[in-house]
Design a protein around this motif. Sequence first.
Motif, PDB file in Angstrom:
ATOM      1  N   VAL A  84       1.389   6.583  -6.966  1.00 46.66           N
ATOM      2  CA  VAL A  84       0.193   7.312  -7.400  1.00 46.66           C
ATOM      3  C   VAL A  84       0.317   8.816  -7.137  1.00 46.66           C
ATOM      4  O   VAL A  84      -0.132   9.632  -7.935  1.00 46.66           O
ATOM      5  CB  VAL A  84      -1.069   6.739  -6.700  1.00 46.66           C
ATOM      6  CG1 VAL A  84      -2.263   7.664  -6.857  1.00 46.66           C
ATOM      7  CG2 VAL A  84      -1.409   5.373  -7.265  1.00 46.66           C
ATOM      8  N   THR A  85       0.940   9.171  -6.011  1.00 41.99           N
ATOM      9  CA  THR A  85       1.019  10.587  -5.627  1.00 41.99           C
ATOM     10  C   THR A  85       2.316  11.256  -6.069  1.00 41.99           C
ATOM     11  O   THR A  85       2.514  12.433  -5.795  1.00 41.99           O
ATOM     12  CB  THR A  85       0.919  10.728  -4.097  1.00 41.99           C
ATOM     13  OG1 THR A  85       2.049  10.055  -3.498  1.00 41.99           O
ATOM     14  CG2 THR A  85      -0.373  10.148  -3.558  1.00 41.99           C
ATOM     15  N   SER A 142     -10.154  12.645  -2.391  1.00 40.99           N
ATOM     16  CA  SER A 142     -11.059  12.766  -3.542  1.00 40.99           C
ATOM     17  C   SER A 142     -10.496  12.025  -4.743  1.00 40.99           C
ATOM     18  O   SER A 142     -11.226  11.346  -5.463  1.00 40.99           O
ATOM     19  CB  SER A 142     -11.265  14.237  -3.911  1.00 40.99           C
ATOM     20  OG  SER A 142     -11.965  14.895  -2.893  1.00 40.99           O
ATOM     21  N   TYR A 143      -9.184  12.151  -4.942  1.00 42.76           N
ATOM     22  CA  TYR A 143      -8.540  11.495  -6.085  1.00 42.76           C
ATOM     23  C   TYR A 143      -8.631   9.971  -5.975  1.00 42.76           C
ATOM     24  O   TYR A 143      -8.936   9.287  -6.947  1.00 42.76           O
ATOM     25  CB  TYR A 143      -7.075  11.921  -6.175  1.00 42.76           C
ATOM     26  CG  TYR A 143      -6.308  11.185  -7.253  1.00 42.76           C
ATOM     27  CD1 TYR A 143      -6.433  11.548  -8.590  1.00 42.76           C
ATOM     28  CD2 TYR A 143      -5.485  10.107  -6.940  1.00 42.76           C
ATOM     29  CE1 TYR A 143      -5.766  10.869  -9.583  1.00 42.76           C
ATOM     30  CE2 TYR A 143      -4.803   9.417  -7.931  1.00 42.76           C
ATOM     31  CZ  TYR A 143      -4.941   9.807  -9.245  1.00 42.76           C
ATOM     32  OH  TYR A 143      -4.280   9.113 -10.226  1.00 42.76           O
ATOM     33  N   VAL A 144      -8.388   9.458  -4.787  1.00 43.35           N
ATOM     34  CA  VAL A 144      -8.433   8.000  -4.592  1.00 43.35           C
ATOM     35  C   VAL A 144      -9.874   7.496  -4.674  1.00 43.35           C
ATOM     36  O   VAL A 144     -10.123   6.384  -5.119  1.00 43.35           O
ATOM     37  CB  VAL A 144      -7.769   7.604  -3.250  1.00 43.35           C
ATOM     38  CG1 VAL A 144      -7.944   6.121  -2.955  1.00 43.35           C
ATOM     39  CG2 VAL A 144      -6.278   7.945  -3.277  1.00 43.35           C
ATOM     40  N   GLY A 145     -10.814   8.339  -4.268  1.00 47.86           N
ATOM     41  CA  GLY A 145     -12.223   7.958  -4.381  1.00 47.86           C
ATOM     42  C   GLY A 145     -12.803   7.375  -3.121  1.00 47.86           C
ATOM     43  O   GLY A 145     -13.683   6.515  -3.177  1.00 47.86           O
ATOM     44  N   ILE A 146     -12.324   7.832  -1.957  1.00 48.77           N
ATOM     45  CA  ILE A 146     -12.912   7.345  -0.698  1.00 48.77           C
ATOM     46  C   ILE A 146     -13.493   8.500   0.113  1.00 48.77           C
ATOM     47  O   ILE A 146     -13.454   8.508   1.323  1.00 48.77           O
ATOM     48  CB  ILE A 146     -11.922   6.519   0.154  1.00 48.77           C
ATOM     49  CG1 ILE A 146     -10.633   7.280   0.403  1.00 48.77           C
ATOM     50  CG2 ILE A 146     -11.666   5.162  -0.449  1.00 48.77           C
ATOM     51  CD1 ILE A 146      -9.728   6.602   1.407  1.00 48.77           C
ATOM     52  N   THR A 183       0.834  -1.203   0.000  1.00 45.95           N
ATOM     53  CA  THR A 183       0.000   0.000   0.000  1.00 45.95           C
ATOM     54  C   THR A 183       0.868   1.253   0.000  1.00 45.95           C
ATOM     55  O   THR A 183       0.581   2.214  -0.721  1.00 45.95           O
ATOM     56  CB  THR A 183      -0.943   0.002   1.220  1.00 45.95           C
ATOM     57  OG1 THR A 183      -1.689  -1.218   1.225  1.00 45.95           O
ATOM     58  CG2 THR A 183      -1.904   1.176   1.184  1.00 45.95           C
ATOM     59  N   ALA A 184       1.936   1.234   0.795  1.00 47.61           N
ATOM     60  CA  ALA A 184       2.869   2.370   0.836  1.00 47.61           C
ATOM     61  C   ALA A 184       3.476   2.604  -0.547  1.00 47.61           C
ATOM     62  O   ALA A 184       3.575   3.744  -1.015  1.00 47.61           O
ATOM     63  CB  ALA A 184       3.962   2.120   1.871  1.00 47.61           C
ATOM     64  N   LEU A 185       3.848   1.518  -1.207  1.00 48.31           N
ATOM     65  CA  LEU A 185       4.422   1.599  -2.555  1.00 48.31           C
ATOM     66  C   LEU A 185       3.433   2.262  -3.519  1.00 48.31           C
ATOM     67  O   LEU A 185       3.789   3.198  -4.242  1.00 48.31           O
ATOM     68  CB  LEU A 185       4.779   0.189  -3.049  1.00 48.31           C
ATOM     69  CG  LEU A 185       5.063   0.019  -4.542  1.00 48.31           C
ATOM     70  CD1 LEU A 185       6.347   0.730  -4.923  1.00 48.31           C
ATOM     71  CD2 LEU A 185       5.148  -1.451  -4.905  1.00 48.31           C
TER      72      LEU A 185
END
Length: 197
Positions: A86-87, A101-105, A79-81
């Motif tokens: 992604v960011t 918002s970008y991740v969608g949660i 997940t850290a990877l």
Amino acid sequence: MFRLLDTYLKQRTATKNKIHGEAVLGIPSKFVYRSLIRNKKQLNKEIAAIESKMLSLVKEDQQEQLNLLTSIPGIGQKTALFLIVVTDGFKKFETAGQLCSYVGITPTIRESGSSVRGRARISKVGNRKLRNLLFLCSFNACKHNKACKEVYDRIVNKGKSKKLALIAVANKLLKQSFAIAKSGRLYDETYVSILPR
């Protein structure tokens, strides 16, 4: 690499669905079934290779950030990877809200004109793989991350569903990750717990 990984993940999901479909038929074609199994194994191999290569690249360039993120109870190495990739090392976002918002949660209210409001749901836009990883992390975070456990207990005690509470925990984990990455400080239970919700 990340785009290719996303492609392979989608192909693997489609292959798994086809395998399940063949099994449900009752008398699956042995040739088709074996071909699908071989395809799934090959995709697993390619996915593992890409994830391994991505991890080695991130370790070369972002080892410190990887250490910071994995210090958060509930956030694993994979997940850290994904968060770092992604960011772009958390350079793409100025606020935790933008990242959520970008991740969608982030919860969204579905409404149409003057109709009665629907239930709040997550937006489901953004990166599906990262969203799924964060949701899986939320189970562990509820046990070992004090701030996340408080969020979970508060929502469940209000009579809301456990799934909604876990989504809120995933959101909290993402905000913690953002704060840790931006501050450059290892996770500290007393420090993180005073961050805004």
